[in-house]
Write a protein that holds these residues in place. Structure first.
Motif, PDB file in Angstrom:
ATOM      1  N   GLU A   1      10.529  46.647  88.368  1.00 20.07           N
ATOM      2  CA  GLU A   1      10.382  45.188  88.345  1.00 20.07           C
ATOM      3  C   GLU A   1       9.807  44.736  87.002  1.00 20.07           C
ATOM      4  O   GLU A   1       8.957  45.397  86.407  1.00 20.07           O
TER       5      GLU A   1
ATOM      6  N   ALA B   1       7.510  42.842  84.505  1.00 13.07           N
ATOM      7  CA  ALA B   1       6.107  42.436  84.599  1.00 13.07           C
ATOM      8  C   ALA B   1       5.609  41.958  83.238  1.00 13.07           C
ATOM      9  O   ALA B   1       6.187  42.287  82.194  1.00 13.07           O
TER      10      ALA B   1
ATOM     11  N   HIS C   1       5.948  48.869  92.408  1.00 16.70           N
ATOM     12  CA  HIS C   1       6.773  47.838  91.779  1.00 16.70           C
ATOM     13  C   HIS C   1       7.649  48.424  90.673  1.00 16.70           C
ATOM     14  O   HIS C   1       8.035  47.706  89.743  1.00 16.70           O
TER      15      HIS C   1
ATOM     16  N   VAL D   1      -0.730  43.503  89.538  1.00 17.87           N
ATOM     17  CA  VAL D   1      -0.215  44.530  90.445  1.00 17.87           C
ATOM     18  C   VAL D   1      -0.630  45.933  90.027  1.00 17.87           C
ATOM     19  O   VAL D   1      -0.484  46.881  90.805  1.00 17.87           O
TER      20      VAL D   1
ATOM     21  N   ILE E   1       2.803  40.266  87.929  1.00 18.36           N
ATOM     22  CA  ILE E   1       4.100  39.743  88.373  1.00 18.36           C
ATOM     23  C   ILE E   1       3.819  38.409  89.062  1.00 18.36           C
ATOM     24  O   ILE E   1       3.048  38.357  90.029  1.00 18.36           O
TER      25      ILE E   1
END
Length: 548
Positions: free
Chosen positions: A228, A230, A225, A182, A177
């Motif tokens: 989210e 990515a 995460h 991550v 990200i």
């Protein structure tokens, strides 16, 4: 302590709380001790300064304020419990009376205006009939179950070709990200076609060969995460093909207690039937919730909806997407309404969630997201999510309790016993008298509606009276100006405009804000605001400052 409630709107209440001085006295002593620890006075050790000395040094109001700040929430929570209220959001507090004078022993009085869960007249789940599909087991269902069993005894062999659906690919994964990694996995064996890991992974892998890499965009399914977007990079290390044993009598004897494949298939048919029956009952929960929604009308506090919508819009970066905003607003309102409804049922059934239930739930969530359970639990504690998990688990249990009472039948009208799937009710769970409960709630609702109507009429009357006073003052000012030759026409018009009705509503302001506004207001506006205050909160501090 005495408390009373007045319903201002369907989701807003005003709670009046009065605490006798004798009950408040220990809080004063506690506040005095706290203050004495923070000051250094000649002749006294820290923490041992007498209250009378502190009053002389800092004034009694400072001690009273400290005592009230430390105890107000406790009094309000007790009042909410006594009045069967469920506060939501940030309350607005107005203190109307304090024993500030030396030696005063008058009660503490304050008012709390806050959004609250609406009054809901619960439908009796036993009055609801749910029509479910028949359980039919096809040969295809049995074949699919047999294939799953065969796969457990299958073997994997390396193949030198591109990946296709059904293969096992040994892969490395990296998620970034904003160019920062991550998450990552190494030498992970992935069954292509399951579509249960990352959106787009199956499609990306098909056609790749050992040594190939590719990158695609997708939301992360788990971890810190989750949700989210990515940048996912996948590298294929190996491609493996599964070889299955023959589905014959020899396999049946090796994989089960049966001697023939036909006997094994018949047992699998029975298992599939039981699983479908279980899934049918579990799926009935959503159908029951839909029926319960249709049977009630639930108001949701707009301020609570707006708060949650704003938080979600910011997290999604959808500030400029009006269609998305409207969709989120509806989803939020529907979700809150469902939570209110199930919370009411949880209380009616006395539904409980114990620590083993909560731990099991968090372990399941950790497995779903592919996270170490201890890591998941620690993250939940740090982000203060444990209570939210407990509430969700309790709501789910309440829905199951309601489903035990509902009438379930198949397409042929045959009754379905849900307890075979759901089990018997827990020992501490109760089945309330829904008719009696509905009658009590209806009486409470009717009283609340009466209070809301009276409050609305009082506000309208106050506004009308204030407008009449403003108009009269404007007319009087106009007549005076007409009689004065020194006043220009334009000045008269300006003076007339000063009598227009203001938008200032004292109900939405704190005491010091109202007093500050009144200090600068003209006579007509002051009369309007005082009339509105009398009809609304009637705070003693304001009314005594402008007593006739």
């Amino acid at each position: 302590m005495k408390s009373s409630v007045e319903h201002l709107e369907s989701t807003k209440v005003k709670v009046d709380i009065e605490v006798p001085f004798e009950e408040f006295k220990p809080e004063i002593d506690k506040a005095s001790k706290s203050i004495s620890k923070q000051v250094n006075l000649p002749g006294f050790r820290p923490g041992h300064v007498p209250t009378r000395v502190l009053e002389a040094q800092f004034g009694r109001p400072a001690i009273i304020e400290e005592a009230l700040n430390g105890s107000m929430d406790k009094y309000f929570q007790q009042a909410a419990q006594d009045l069967d209220l469920h506060p939501l959001g940030q309350p607005m507090v107005d203190v109307t009376d304090l024993p500030l004078d030396r030696g005063a022993t008058t009660p503490i009085k304050f008012t709390v205006t806050v959004s609250a869960r609406p009054i809901i007249v619960l439908p009796d789940p036993a009055s609801i009939t749910l029509d479910l599909e028949n359980v039919d087991v096809s040969d295809e269902d049995v074949d699919a179950r047999l294939q799953t069993l065969l796969a457990r005894f299958g073997t994997l062999k390396d193949v030198d070709r591109a990946v296709k659906k059904g293969d096992y690919a040994v892969i490395d994964l990296s998620a970034k990200i904003d160019d920062e990694e991550v998450d990552s996995l190494s030498e992970y064996s992935f069954h292509v076609g399951d579509a249960d890991m990352i959106d787009g992974l199956d499609e990306t892998l098909e056609g790749m060969s050992a040594g190939d890499s590719d990158t695609f965009q997708a939301p992360l399914a788990g971890g810190l995460h989750a949700g989210e977007q990515a940048q996912i990079t996948v590298t294929v290390q190996k491609v493996k093909e599964q070889e299955l044993p023959e589905a014959d009598d020899e396999f049946a004897q090796m994989a089960s207690e049966f001697d023939t494949i036909d006997e094994l298939r018949e047992d699998l048919r029975t298992q599939v039937g039981k699983d479908k029956a279980t899934n049918r009952v579990n799926g009935a929960r959503d159908l029951l919730l839909e029926k319960l929604r249709e049977a009630v009308s639930i108001d949701v506090p707009q301020d609570l909806v707006d708060q949650q919508v704003n938080e979600r819009i910011q997290s999604e970066g959808a500030a400029d997407d009006e269609d998305r905003k409207e969709a989120i607003k509806k989803e939020t309102a529907d979700l809150l309404a469902d939570q209110f409804l199930l919370d009411e049922y949880a209380e009616a059934f006395n539904t409980e969630v114990d620590q083993p239930d909560l731990l099991q739930f968090m372990f399941q969530q950790a497995q779903m997201y592919g996270i170490d359970p201890n890591e998941f639990i620690n993250a939940a504690v740090q982000t203060d999510q444990v209570n939210n998990f407990a509430f969700e688990l309790r709501r789910g249990k309440a829905l199951v309790a309601a489903l035990r009472l509902a009438k379930l039948q198949d397409a042929d009208g045959n009754a379905i016993d849900a307890t075979e799937v759901l089990g018997e009710k827990p020992e501490k769970e109760i089945v309330p008298d829904f008719a009696e409960l509905a009658q009590k709630r209806q009486e409470t609702l009717e009283q609340a509606e009466k209070e809301i109507a009276e409050h609305k009429k009082a506000a309208e009357d106050a506004a009308a009276a204030a407008q009449a006073n403003a108009d009269a003052a404007a007319d009087e000012a106009g007549n005076a100006e007409e009689g004065s030759s020194s006043v220009e026409p334009s000045q008269a018009e300006d003076a007339g405009e000063s009598g227009e009705k203001s938008d200032f509503d004292p109900a939405n302001a704190k005491v010091d804000e109202v007093l500050a506004y009144l200090a600068d207001a003209d006579e007509a506006e002051r009369a309007r605001v005082i009339a509105a205050e009398k009809a609304g909160k009637a705070r003693k501090t304001i009314l005594s400052a402008y007593a006739d």
